[in-house]
Write a protein that holds these residues in place. Sequence first.
Motif, PDB file in Angstrom:
ATOM      1  N   ALA A 194      44.328   2.442 -21.323  1.00 50.68           N
ATOM      2  CA  ALA A 194      43.055   2.014 -20.740  1.00 50.68           C
ATOM      3  C   ALA A 194      42.323   3.205 -20.151  1.00 50.68           C
ATOM      4  N   CYS A 248      43.854  -3.233 -20.056  1.00 52.87           N
ATOM      5  CA  CYS A 248      44.190  -3.706 -18.712  1.00 52.87           C
ATOM      6  C   CYS A 248      44.740  -5.130 -18.760  1.00 52.87           C
ATOM      7  N   GLU A 249      44.161  -5.959 -19.618  1.00 52.71           N
ATOM      8  CA  GLU A 249      44.675  -7.322 -19.778  1.00 52.71           C
ATOM      9  C   GLU A 249      46.129  -7.293 -20.262  1.00 52.71           C
ATOM     10  N   SER A 262      39.068  -0.522 -22.896  1.00 52.98           N
ATOM     11  CA  SER A 262      39.847  -0.251 -21.687  1.00 52.98           C
ATOM     12  C   SER A 262      40.189  -1.561 -20.973  1.00 52.98           C
ATOM     13  N   HIS A 263      39.227  -2.457 -20.913  1.00 54.44           N
ATOM     14  CA  HIS A 263      39.446  -3.774 -20.290  1.00 54.44           C
ATOM     15  C   HIS A 263      40.562  -4.535 -21.010  1.00 54.44           C
ATOM     16  N   TYR A 264      40.560  -4.505 -22.342  1.00 54.45           N
ATOM     17  CA  TYR A 264      41.597  -5.207 -23.104  1.00 54.45           C
ATOM     18  C   TYR A 264      42.983  -4.627 -22.813  1.00 54.45           C
ATOM     19  N   ILE A 319      35.015  -1.717 -22.898  1.00 51.65           N
ATOM     20  CA  ILE A 319      35.574  -3.015 -23.295  1.00 51.65           C
ATOM     21  C   ILE A 319      37.009  -2.851 -23.769  1.00 51.65           C
ATOM     22  N   SER A 378      37.867   3.808 -15.008  1.00 47.71           N
ATOM     23  CA  SER A 378      38.116   2.377 -14.901  1.00 47.71           C
ATOM     24  C   SER A 378      38.820   2.058 -13.583  1.00 47.71           C
ATOM     25  N   ARG A 415      39.632  -0.843 -12.517  1.00 53.46           N
ATOM     26  CA  ARG A 415      40.671  -1.843 -12.774  1.00 53.46           C
ATOM     27  C   ARG A 415      41.964  -1.170 -13.205  1.00 53.46           C
ATOM     28  N   TRP A 455      44.594  -9.942 -27.158  1.00 48.45           N
ATOM     29  CA  TRP A 455      44.019  -8.662 -26.770  1.00 48.45           C
ATOM     30  C   TRP A 455      44.236  -7.566 -27.809  1.00 48.45           C
TER      31      TRP A 455
END
Length: 184
Positions: A168, A146-147, A142-144, A140, A175, A177, A119
Amino acid sequence: YLQSMNYLLSEQHDKALDTFMSMASVSKDNAETHIILGNLFRNRGEVDRAIRIHQNLIARPELTLAIRQQCLTELAKDYLKAGFLDRAELIFVKLSKEVLNPLIVLHYLKEIYELEKEWKKAIEVTLKIQAQNNEDLSGIISHYFCELAEIKISIKDMAKAKKYINKALSYNKKSLRALILLGD
């Protein structure tokens, strides 16, 4: 050249491949034919043959820099399709520093890092893509983050998880998530 094409058309792929490989010189025109042939094999699922063709081309000293870079790109795609992510990554990283417009190469690197769940590297590459393409990829990124936060939550490192969640949210304030992770 014609003989190898005849072998190819008569479904004798190994003979066609051997004949192509034994050609004494590779000009710009037939180098592109070799590349197309390799791509044909890759698209048909015969990645080993595609790899052989593209490796053979790269070994030729008479190729121009542009053709060599194109061959390297195709070889990296072969490795990616075959699942050799480490080999594909090495070639794409090298090409990202050499080619004039590395945008396509960076997209492949992003794909590899997503598959490998790397990530932090995915974030770096996505930021480069965003800078070069003037495209908003904050969702995208932000998603990383979160991971990364989920990984830290799973090992009970809440301080770092919160740091990643805040990152994120800095990229995407809406977001869901990230907000759910923050609640967790």
